[in-house]
Motif scaffolding. Structure first.
Motif, PDB file in Angstrom:
ATOM      1  N   UNK A   1       0.911  -1.137   0.025  1.00  0.00           N
ATOM      2  CA  UNK A   1       0.047  -0.034   0.014  1.00  0.00           C
ATOM      3  C   UNK A   1       0.960   1.254   0.048  1.00  0.00           C
ATOM      4  N   UNK A   2       0.545   2.203  -0.757  1.00  0.00           N
ATOM      5  CA  UNK A   2       1.314   3.557  -1.051  1.00  0.00           C
ATOM      6  C   UNK A   2       1.264   4.250   0.410  1.00  0.00           C
ATOM      7  N   UNK A   3       2.211   4.999   0.703  1.00  0.00           N
ATOM      8  CA  UNK A   3       1.997   5.746   1.998  1.00  0.00           C
ATOM      9  C   UNK A   3       0.887   7.069   1.659  1.00  0.00           C
ATOM     10  N   UNK A   4       0.443   7.247   2.922  1.00  0.00           N
ATOM     11  CA  UNK A   4      -0.803   8.202   2.727  1.00  0.00           C
ATOM     12  C   UNK A   4      -0.339   9.321   3.708  1.00  0.00           C
ATOM     13  N   UNK A   5      -0.258  10.652   2.981  1.00  0.00           N
ATOM     14  CA  UNK A   5       0.038  11.669   3.594  1.00  0.00           C
ATOM     15  C   UNK A   5      -1.134  12.719   4.297  1.00  0.00           C
ATOM     16  N   UNK A   6      -2.142  12.137   3.660  1.00  0.00           N
ATOM     17  CA  UNK A   6      -3.368  13.212   4.026  1.00  0.00           C
ATOM     18  C   UNK A   6      -3.939  12.886   5.326  1.00  0.00           C
ATOM     19  N   UNK A   7      -3.986  13.901   6.436  1.00  0.00           N
ATOM     20  CA  UNK A   7      -4.503  13.724   7.678  1.00  0.00           C
ATOM     21  C   UNK A   7      -5.955  13.104   7.484  1.00  0.00           C
ATOM     22  N   UNK A  10     -12.117  12.790  12.351  1.00  0.00           N
ATOM     23  CA  UNK A  10     -13.269  12.407  13.125  1.00  0.00           C
ATOM     24  C   UNK A  10     -13.793  13.522  14.111  1.00  0.00           C
ATOM     25  N   UNK A  11     -15.006  13.490  14.253  1.00  0.00           N
ATOM     26  CA  UNK A  11     -15.649  14.643  15.205  1.00  0.00           C
ATOM     27  C   UNK A  11     -16.739  13.888  15.626  1.00  0.00           C
ATOM     28  N   UNK A  12     -17.217  14.762  16.729  1.00  0.00           N
ATOM     29  CA  UNK A  12     -18.434  14.490  17.647  1.00  0.00           C
ATOM     30  C   UNK A  12     -18.909  15.755  18.263  1.00  0.00           C
ATOM     31  N   UNK A  13     -20.171  15.985  18.196  1.00  0.00           N
ATOM     32  CA  UNK A  13     -20.780  17.016  19.056  1.00  0.00           C
ATOM     33  C   UNK A  13     -21.393  16.482  20.449  1.00  0.00           C
ATOM     34  N   UNK A  14     -20.822  16.737  21.492  1.00  0.00           N
ATOM     35  CA  UNK A  14     -21.169  16.122  22.822  1.00  0.00           C
ATOM     36  C   UNK A  14     -21.826  17.077  23.820  1.00  0.00           C
ATOM     37  N   UNK A  15     -22.994  16.780  24.152  1.00  0.00           N
ATOM     38  CA  UNK A  15     -23.928  17.435  25.133  1.00  0.00           C
ATOM     39  C   UNK A  15     -23.659  17.556  26.551  1.00  0.00           C
ATOM     40  N   UNK A 114      -1.907   5.215   9.634  1.00  0.00           N
ATOM     41  CA  UNK A 114      -0.754   4.496   9.238  1.00  0.00           C
ATOM     42  C   UNK A 114      -0.938   3.880   7.826  1.00  0.00           C
ATOM     43  N   UNK A 115       0.190   2.908   7.604  1.00  0.00           N
ATOM     44  CA  UNK A 115       0.071   2.488   5.839  1.00  0.00           C
ATOM     45  C   UNK A 115      -0.369   0.934   6.120  1.00  0.00           C
ATOM     46  N   UNK A 116      -0.730   0.543   6.985  1.00  0.00           N
ATOM     47  CA  UNK A 116      -1.188  -1.220   7.054  1.00  0.00           C
ATOM     48  C   UNK A 116      -2.411  -1.419   6.631  1.00  0.00           C
ATOM     49  N   UNK A 117      -3.619  -0.482   7.259  1.00  0.00           N
ATOM     50  CA  UNK A 117      -4.882  -0.725   6.817  1.00  0.00           C
ATOM     51  C   UNK A 117      -5.438   0.372   6.050  1.00  0.00           C
ATOM     52  N   UNK A 118      -6.607   0.165   5.573  1.00  0.00           N
ATOM     53  CA  UNK A 118      -7.189   1.254   4.657  1.00  0.00           C
ATOM     54  C   UNK A 118      -7.623   2.473   5.290  1.00  0.00           C
ATOM     55  N   UNK A 119      -7.537   3.698   4.661  1.00  0.00           N
ATOM     56  CA  UNK A 119      -7.655   4.872   5.463  1.00  0.00           C
ATOM     57  C   UNK A 119      -9.430   5.072   6.052  1.00  0.00           C
ATOM     58  N   UNK A 120     -10.037   4.189   5.212  1.00  0.00           N
ATOM     59  CA  UNK A 120     -11.588   4.502   5.555  1.00  0.00           C
ATOM     60  C   UNK A 120     -11.795   3.523   6.786  1.00  0.00           C
ATOM     61  N   UNK A 122      -9.360   2.604   9.209  1.00  0.00           N
ATOM     62  CA  UNK A 122      -8.859   3.603  10.280  1.00  0.00           C
ATOM     63  C   UNK A 122      -9.800   4.652  10.707  1.00  0.00           C
ATOM     64  N   UNK A 123     -10.363   5.285   9.663  1.00  0.00           N
ATOM     65  CA  UNK A 123     -11.418   6.565  10.349  1.00  0.00           C
ATOM     66  C   UNK A 123     -12.658   5.931  10.772  1.00  0.00           C
ATOM     67  N   UNK A 124     -13.057   4.613  10.303  1.00  0.00           N
ATOM     68  CA  UNK A 124     -14.309   4.334  10.980  1.00  0.00           C
ATOM     69  C   UNK A 124     -13.957   3.780  12.496  1.00  0.00           C
ATOM     70  N   UNK A 125     -12.730   3.192  12.534  1.00  0.00           N
ATOM     71  CA  UNK A 125     -12.320   2.780  13.970  1.00  0.00           C
ATOM     72  C   UNK A 125     -12.151   3.986  14.762  1.00  0.00           C
ATOM     73  N   UNK A 126     -11.454   4.967  14.496  1.00  0.00           N
ATOM     74  CA  UNK A 126     -11.231   6.063  15.235  1.00  0.00           C
ATOM     75  C   UNK A 126     -12.684   6.904  15.739  1.00  0.00           C
ATOM     76  N   UNK A 127     -13.451   7.012  14.676  1.00  0.00           N
ATOM     77  CA  UNK A 127     -14.908   7.441  14.917  1.00  0.00           C
ATOM     78  C   UNK A 127     -15.800   6.758  15.807  1.00  0.00           C
ATOM     79  N   UNK A 128     -15.664   5.183  15.718  1.00  0.00           N
ATOM     80  CA  UNK A 128     -16.236   4.526  16.861  1.00  0.00           C
ATOM     81  C   UNK A 128     -15.777   4.843  18.145  1.00  0.00           C
ATOM     82  N   UNK A 129     -14.618   4.641  18.267  1.00  0.00           N
ATOM     83  CA  UNK A 129     -14.058   5.114  19.657  1.00  0.00           C
ATOM     84  C   UNK A 129     -14.588   6.695  20.094  1.00  0.00           C
TER      85      UNK A 129
END
Length: 139
Positions: A1-7, A10-15, A114-120, A122-129
């Motif tokens: 997989x090619x290195x990804x440099x684009x940050x 993820x976000x949430x609005x918390x009450x 990171x460069x091991x897993x697909x960006x989407x 990773x984004x889904x995992x961080x968003x779930x947390x």
């Protein structure tokens, strides 16, 4: 997989007020209650030295004991109730901003993938947390 440099963002609005959100984000006794992506995982250990050059570590583990790993890094910027920046052990950068919005708080995390897993993935995992954090912080 090619290195990804684009940050990735993820976000949430918390009450909840920003001071409460901040405390639940940084205090180890709270981190162990929310820092995992699904109900079959947990965070049995957390330590957090919230200051520039301070380190943090959270153990994330499958509840069935099949897998665990430590997530951690070193803080590079700390602005209480507003902003955290840190570098993970592998050199990737992360920022977390906390913005009071009315009676609530907007939390935005931006991380270098990171460069091991697909960006989407990773984004889904961080968003779930982050979504798990929102659920916990609003209790």
């Amino acid at each position: 997989m090619e290195a990804t440099t684009q940050p990735v963002t993820v976000q949430a609005n918390i009450n909840a007020p920003v001071a409460d959100v901040w405390n639940k984000w940084i205090a180890p006794e709270h981190i162990t209650q929310w820092c995992f992506a699904s109900d079959d995982w947990h965070a049995p250990f957390a330590e957090n030295d919230v200051r520039v050059d301070g380190d943090f570590k959270t153990t994330m583990a499958a509840k069935d004991g099949s897998f665990s790993f430590d997530f951690g890094g070193t803080y590079t910027e700390v602005e209480e109730n507003r902003y955290l920046a840190y570098t993970m052990g592998d050199g990737r950068k992360v920022t977390v901003s906390f913005e009071q919005q009315g009676d609530g708080t907007k939390v935005v995390e931006v991380f270098d993938p990171e460069n091991t897993h697909p960006v989407d993935f990773q984004q889904a995992g961080w968003q779930a947390i982050l979504d798990n954090f929102k659920k916990y912080a609003e209790q």
